[in-house]
Design a protein around this motif. Structure first.
Motif, mmCIF file in Angstrom:
data_model
loop_
_atom_site.group_PDB
_atom_site.id
_atom_site.type_symbol
_atom_site.label_atom_id
_atom_site.label_comp_id
_atom_site.label_asym_id
_atom_site.label_seq_id
_atom_site.Cartn_x
_atom_site.Cartn_y
_atom_site.Cartn_z
ATOM 1 N N GLY A 56 -26.400 -36.297 -34.166
ATOM 2 C CA GLY A 56 -27.244 -35.345 -32.866
ATOM 3 C C GLY A 56 -26.607 -34.223 -32.438
ATOM 4 N N TYR A 57 -25.470 -33.654 -33.333
ATOM 5 C CA TYR A 57 -25.197 -32.704 -32.945
ATOM 6 C C TYR A 57 -26.170 -31.075 -32.060
ATOM 7 C CZ TYR A 57 -22.524 -28.237 -33.026
ATOM 8 O OH TYR A 57 -21.817 -26.693 -32.906
ATOM 9 N N VAL A 58 -25.842 -30.762 -31.255
ATOM 10 C CA VAL A 58 -26.568 -29.334 -30.946
ATOM 11 C C VAL A 58 -25.005 -28.318 -30.525
ATOM 12 C CG1 VAL A 58 -28.074 -28.603 -29.224
ATOM 13 C CG2 VAL A 58 -28.349 -30.724 -29.716
ATOM 14 N N PRO A 59 -25.511 -27.415 -30.878
ATOM 15 C CA PRO A 59 -24.544 -26.464 -30.715
ATOM 16 C C PRO A 59 -24.157 -26.367 -29.219
ATOM 17 C CG PRO A 59 -26.067 -25.152 -32.504
ATOM 18 C CD PRO A 59 -26.232 -27.065 -31.886
ATOM 19 N N ASN A 60 -23.111 -26.153 -29.306
ATOM 20 C CA ASN A 60 -22.728 -25.782 -27.422
ATOM 21 C C ASN A 60 -22.947 -24.315 -26.763
ATOM 22 O OD1 ASN A 60 -21.311 -24.498 -25.074
ATOM 23 N ND2 ASN A 60 -20.420 -26.569 -24.723
ATOM 24 N N THR A 61 -23.810 -23.565 -26.468
ATOM 25 C CA THR A 61 -24.080 -22.414 -25.805
ATOM 26 C C THR A 61 -23.074 -21.666 -25.463
ATOM 27 O OG1 THR A 61 -26.279 -23.165 -25.019
ATOM 28 C CG2 THR A 61 -26.620 -21.503 -25.721
ATOM 29 N N ALA A 62 -22.642 -21.878 -24.762
ATOM 30 C CA ALA A 62 -21.039 -21.515 -23.751
ATOM 31 C C ALA A 62 -20.612 -21.253 -24.597
ATOM 32 C CB ALA A 62 -21.454 -22.484 -22.153
ATOM 33 N N ALA B 63 -17.809 -17.996 -20.656
ATOM 34 C CA ALA B 63 -16.313 -19.057 -20.715
ATOM 35 C C ALA B 63 -16.041 -19.704 -19.538
ATOM 36 C CB ALA B 63 -15.112 -17.222 -19.645
ATOM 37 N N ARG B 64 -16.370 -19.306 -18.064
ATOM 38 C CA ARG B 64 -16.966 -20.710 -17.721
ATOM 39 C C ARG B 64 -17.501 -21.733 -17.636
ATOM 40 N NH1 ARG B 64 -18.628 -18.177 -11.414
ATOM 41 N NH2 ARG B 64 -16.369 -17.658 -11.325
ATOM 42 N N ALA B 65 -19.085 -21.297 -18.049
ATOM 43 C CA ALA B 65 -19.870 -22.202 -18.629
ATOM 44 C C ALA B 65 -18.460 -23.712 -19.443
ATOM 45 C CB ALA B 65 -20.928 -22.391 -18.955
ATOM 46 N N LEU B 66 -18.439 -22.606 -20.556
ATOM 47 C CA LEU B 66 -17.261 -23.249 -21.414
ATOM 48 C C LEU B 66 -16.062 -24.552 -20.759
ATOM 49 C CD1 LEU B 66 -17.031 -24.469 -24.278
ATOM 50 C CD2 LEU B 66 -15.379 -22.117 -24.642
ATOM 51 N N ALA B 67 -15.060 -23.426 -19.862
ATOM 52 C CA ALA B 67 -13.984 -24.363 -19.507
ATOM 53 C C ALA B 67 -14.022 -25.346 -18.570
ATOM 54 C CB ALA B 67 -13.138 -23.150 -18.897
ATOM 55 N N ALA B 68 -15.758 -24.825 -17.175
ATOM 56 C CA ALA B 68 -15.555 -25.586 -16.435
ATOM 57 C C ALA B 68 -16.849 -27.354 -16.972
ATOM 58 C CB ALA B 68 -15.834 -24.735 -15.211
ATOM 59 N N ASN B 69 -16.906 -26.948 -18.287
ATOM 60 C CA ASN B 69 -18.783 -27.543 -18.278
ATOM 61 C C ASN B 69 -19.898 -27.632 -17.433
ATOM 62 O OD1 ASN B 69 -20.478 -29.177 -20.139
ATOM 63 N ND2 ASN B 69 -18.809 -31.122 -18.662
ATOM 64 N N ARG B 70 -19.886 -26.181 -17.110
ATOM 65 C CA ARG B 70 -21.345 -26.462 -15.841
ATOM 66 C C ARG B 70 -21.710 -25.174 -16.180
ATOM 67 N NH1 ARG B 70 -19.877 -22.728 -11.733
ATOM 68 N NH2 ARG B 70 -17.417 -23.646 -11.813
ATOM 69 N N THR B 71 -23.337 -24.941 -15.768
ATOM 70 C CA THR B 71 -24.159 -23.338 -16.379
ATOM 71 C C THR B 71 -24.769 -22.814 -14.953
ATOM 72 O OG1 THR B 71 -26.447 -24.823 -16.091
ATOM 73 C CG2 THR B 71 -24.277 -25.207 -18.715
ATOM 74 N N ASP B 72 -24.119 -23.420 -14.177
ATOM 75 C CA ASP B 72 -25.342 -22.369 -12.844
ATOM 76 C C ASP B 72 -25.678 -21.973 -12.894
ATOM 77 O OD1 ASP B 72 -22.673 -22.723 -11.383
ATOM 78 O OD2 ASP B 72 -21.529 -20.929 -12.414
ATOM 79 N N ARG B 131 -28.257 -27.310 -21.732
ATOM 80 C CA ARG B 131 -28.058 -25.577 -20.869
ATOM 81 C C ARG B 131 -28.169 -25.253 -19.597
ATOM 82 N NH1 ARG B 131 -29.895 -21.417 -25.640
ATOM 83 N NH2 ARG B 131 -29.380 -20.343 -23.951
ATOM 84 N N VAL B 132 -28.633 -26.258 -18.832
ATOM 85 C CA VAL B 132 -28.877 -25.888 -17.227
ATOM 86 C C VAL B 132 -28.236 -27.465 -16.275
ATOM 87 C CG1 VAL B 132 -30.902 -25.195 -16.915
ATOM 88 C CG2 VAL B 132 -30.790 -27.628 -17.703
ATOM 89 N N ASP B 133 -27.690 -27.166 -15.093
ATOM 90 C CA ASP B 133 -26.952 -28.361 -14.800
ATOM 91 C C ASP B 133 -28.092 -29.614 -14.104
ATOM 92 O OD1 ASP B 133 -24.419 -27.304 -15.229
ATOM 93 O OD2 ASP B 133 -24.381 -25.948 -13.656
ATOM 94 N N GLY B 134 -29.683 -28.831 -14.026
ATOM 95 C CA GLY B 134 -30.486 -29.920 -13.399
ATOM 96 C C GLY B 134 -32.357 -29.257 -13.818
ATOM 97 N N VAL B 135 -32.601 -30.226 -13.334
ATOM 98 C CA VAL B 135 -34.494 -29.991 -13.661
ATOM 99 C C VAL B 135 -34.826 -30.478 -12.765
ATOM 100 C CG1 VAL B 135 -35.804 -30.842 -15.048
ATOM 101 C CG2 VAL B 135 -33.942 -30.568 -15.735
ATOM 102 N N LEU B 136 -35.596 -29.173 -11.830
ATOM 103 C CA LEU B 136 -36.548 -29.620 -11.053
ATOM 104 C C LEU B 136 -37.858 -29.943 -11.985
ATOM 105 C CD1 LEU B 136 -36.296 -26.637 -8.729
ATOM 106 C CD2 LEU B 136 -36.001 -29.221 -8.574
ATOM 107 N N LEU B 137 -38.951 -31.265 -11.825
ATOM 108 C CA LEU B 137 -39.871 -31.226 -13.238
ATOM 109 C C LEU B 137 -41.455 -31.703 -12.035
ATOM 110 C CD1 LEU B 137 -39.980 -32.113 -15.756
ATOM 111 C CD2 LEU B 137 -39.858 -33.976 -14.894
ATOM 112 N N VAL B 138 -41.996 -30.640 -12.191
ATOM 113 C CA VAL B 138 -42.922 -30.160 -10.740
ATOM 114 C C VAL B 138 -44.545 -30.946 -11.670
ATOM 115 C CG1 VAL B 138 -42.528 -28.263 -9.708
ATOM 116 C CG2 VAL B 138 -43.848 -28.414 -11.864
ATOM 117 N N SER B 139 -45.022 -32.152 -11.482
ATOM 118 C CA SER B 139 -47.009 -32.127 -11.683
ATOM 119 C C SER B 139 -46.488 -33.040 -12.987
ATOM 120 C CB SER B 139 -47.263 -30.930 -12.712
ATOM 121 O OG SER B 139 -48.698 -31.578 -12.987
ATOM 122 N N VAL B 140 -46.254 -34.102 -12.894
ATOM 123 C CA VAL B 140 -45.684 -34.806 -13.862
ATOM 124 C C VAL B 140 -46.613 -36.365 -13.428
ATOM 125 C CG1 VAL B 140 -43.515 -36.941 -14.290
ATOM 126 C CG2 VAL B 140 -43.037 -35.109 -12.591
#
Lengths: 351, 351
Positions: A56-62, B63-72, B131-140
């Motif tokens: 289930g590999y997905v490339p790391n975009t960062a 680079a930040r995303a890769l190192a810190a494992n977050r995408t902002d 690729r995102v740190d979180g999700v807002l889901l509307v109209s579920v």
DNA sequence: AGGTACCGTGGGAGCGCTCCCATAGGTGAT
DNA sequence: ATCACCTATGGGAGCGCTCCCACGGTACCT
């Protein structure tokens, strides 16, 4: 449901390296398969693809962005307050076109509003950080600094309408000049001779071109230009109303009006009503855009249709080419491409 | 204008390392300044900030995303065709609220449509790539698999309305039950006694709650529940029309209608007209949402207002907290937060 | 047979950050 | 003066990928 397969074996998500190990090949080879390089044997490719599926590999975009110096994302920048974006069908149509074309791609689309100073500030920061590979810029005014910022940052960009005849950025536009002409020719063909024009904001090049088309069509038909019949609007309903009032008081004998947008036509219609003029009996009315407004107006409004969705598609095409071409060094500014799409007039009861 | 300052000295954009060299400090220190760590002396901080300004340094997100494992970055996911997004003011209001709250942040908002199967496919891929740190889901909707996918992927998420009373995900909603009650109480206070209700899609939990409020308010006022007065709609204008026709044929004596949305109220109004009923003389009408439709209807429509923009703001707040809380291990599922905002009834001529 | 060309492949060297450990110096208590 | 402890700082070790060079092998030429 109950199993997540082989995922998360060692805590996190699988990496390229793990896929390589599983497939019994080197990192480079997996990378080649992932990126669709042709220099991989069929057998190897199959093995890698199997490993990818199993893990289930997905490339790391960062990581990819960092290593390859690209983001696989483009921005659609709307230098207007959000309100206009939601109000005017133009934007959603562009978006739809872009989205449709983008679906065939791995690219991600960002929607960025830059209506307020603050938002523009953020956008500049964002662009400086090179977080997108390219930019689509819609609704550009003559004095907008954004296009220059973009070329300064060397970010590929396409704009929805040239800022002037000397535009250097690639752009996609409809044939505003031809659209203006066709509106006038249509009215002439209907026997109208005193045709007024409510223009759009003249710092929008396209609006100017519509005026040019209007003037030339009249002149070609042998009518002397009567500047009293041209009144500037601002693309709003109130502006259209105001302009119509001004035109009527200046020249009560006019028998047709070509409005630079459907929204302004709606304002003009209101003013004509208030003045007791019937549409189309007393005054014929033609709009521009062929938006929902045109279809729902009473009477239904003749209007010059632009293929907006296609414009969105073409803009994306141009941008992707632009991004791809960025490789061979220093070919900047050579043969910028300007696409112009045809309009056509949709005749309805108002003319 | 003419100079770009010290930028681009060595071809590319400045890096952390270059800033560090310029400021005469180490990489770690620059990183601390950039990220607002308090453990830096004032003098050092000033030196670094000066260097940042001089070089026009902007951190590399990848680079930040890769190192810190977050995408902002966070995504606003709309599991609907784009059309609805542009048509219904609900979405743009939510977006506005989110955008306003986000402006104080370094975060980037992505707008993602997932109306078609294909789009959902892409979204799943996208989420799997974190690729995102979180999700807002509307109209579920009740049976939407997206929320489960999100918790499976351990991506923080907030939804705009709980799927059921047992919702586990954090959510922000308006008080649909109270809104339903207030509509009925308003009509009762106006002397109406045979109050019908056109419901929304009942796989939307909020629509159910409005029905509950409607029923309870009637019962509390001493009126026996009359199921003949409840007719399901589907949030569309046609649905509202259809439901109204059904209601009228079933019970011609009704003297008020509470529609589960303004759009359905518009359909109901049309049906009432066609049946020769006057609004509000013969039948009083109350909608839900207090959208533009309500204000422009003839007669203007009384409607239950929800603070949609604030809902957007609160959703973002919740999500950001959720993301921040993700640090201390394994507190998953504990005390999910559900926010409920009050509604209020805007009385107009229709009731 | 030897040479040249290419093909598929492996893996080192980064991309620009963050994290964290180590270090140097300063402080106050003993 | 000594020790314990804290603070500010430097810099190594990666994060997961792409790029590119080098390698062995095969095919075709002379």
């Amino acid at each position: 449901m109950a199993s997540h397969g082989a995922r998360g074996r060692s805590g996190g998500r699988p990496t390229l390296e793990e896929v390589a190990a599983r497939a019994g090949v080197g990192r480079g080879t997996v990378s080649r398969v992932i990126n669709g390089s042709p220099r991989v044997s069929d057998a190897t490719r199959a093995a890698v693809e199997a490993a990818v599926a199993e893990l289930g590999y997905v490339p790391n975009t960062a990581a990819r962005a960092l290593a390859a110096n690209r983001t696989d994302a483009i921005a659609l920048v709307v230098p207007e307050p959000e309100t206009r974006f939601f109000t005017e069908p133009y934007f959603s149509d562009i978006l739809r076109g872009v989205g449709a074309e983008l679906a065939d791609t791995e690219m991600q689309l960002l929607l960025i509003f830059a209506g307020s100073d603050r938002e523009r500030q953020r956008l500049a920061q964002y662009l400086a950080a090179h977080r997108v590979d390219g930019v689509l810029l819609v609704s550009v005014h003559a004095d907008d600094p954004l296009p220059d910022l973009l070329s300064q940052l060397e970010i590929p960009a396409v704009i929805s309408g040239p800022r002037s005849a000397a535009e250097t950025l690639p752009s996609v536009d409809s044939d505003n000049y031809g659209g203006g002409r066709s509106a006038v020719e249509h009215l002439l063909a209907r026997g109208r001779t005193r045709i007024a024009h409510i223009t759009g904001r003249l710092d929008v090049y396209g609006a100017q071109r519509r005026v040019d088309g209007y003037r030339d069509a009249l002149r070609d038909a042998g009518y002397e230009a009567d500047e009293g019949l041209v009144e500037p609007g601002d693309f709003t309903e109130e502006g259209g109303h105001r302009a119509m009032v001004a035109l009527l008081s200046r020249d009560p004998s006019l028998d047709a009006v070509f409005a630079g947008s459907d929204v302004m036509a709606a304002g003009a219609r209101q003013a004509l009503r208030e003045a007791g003029r019937r549409i189309p009996e007393d005054v014929a009315l033609v709009g521009y855009d062929d938006s929902a407004i045109a279809r729902h107006m009473d009477p239904p409004l003749s209007s010059v249709r632009q293929p907006i969705e296609e414009m969105g598609r073409r803009m994306l095409d141009l941008l992707l080419t632009e991004i791809a071409d960025r490789r061979p060094a220093a070919s900047r500014g050579l043969e910028p491409r300007q696409v112009v799409l045809a309009t056509d007039l949709v005749g309805r009861a108002s003319s």
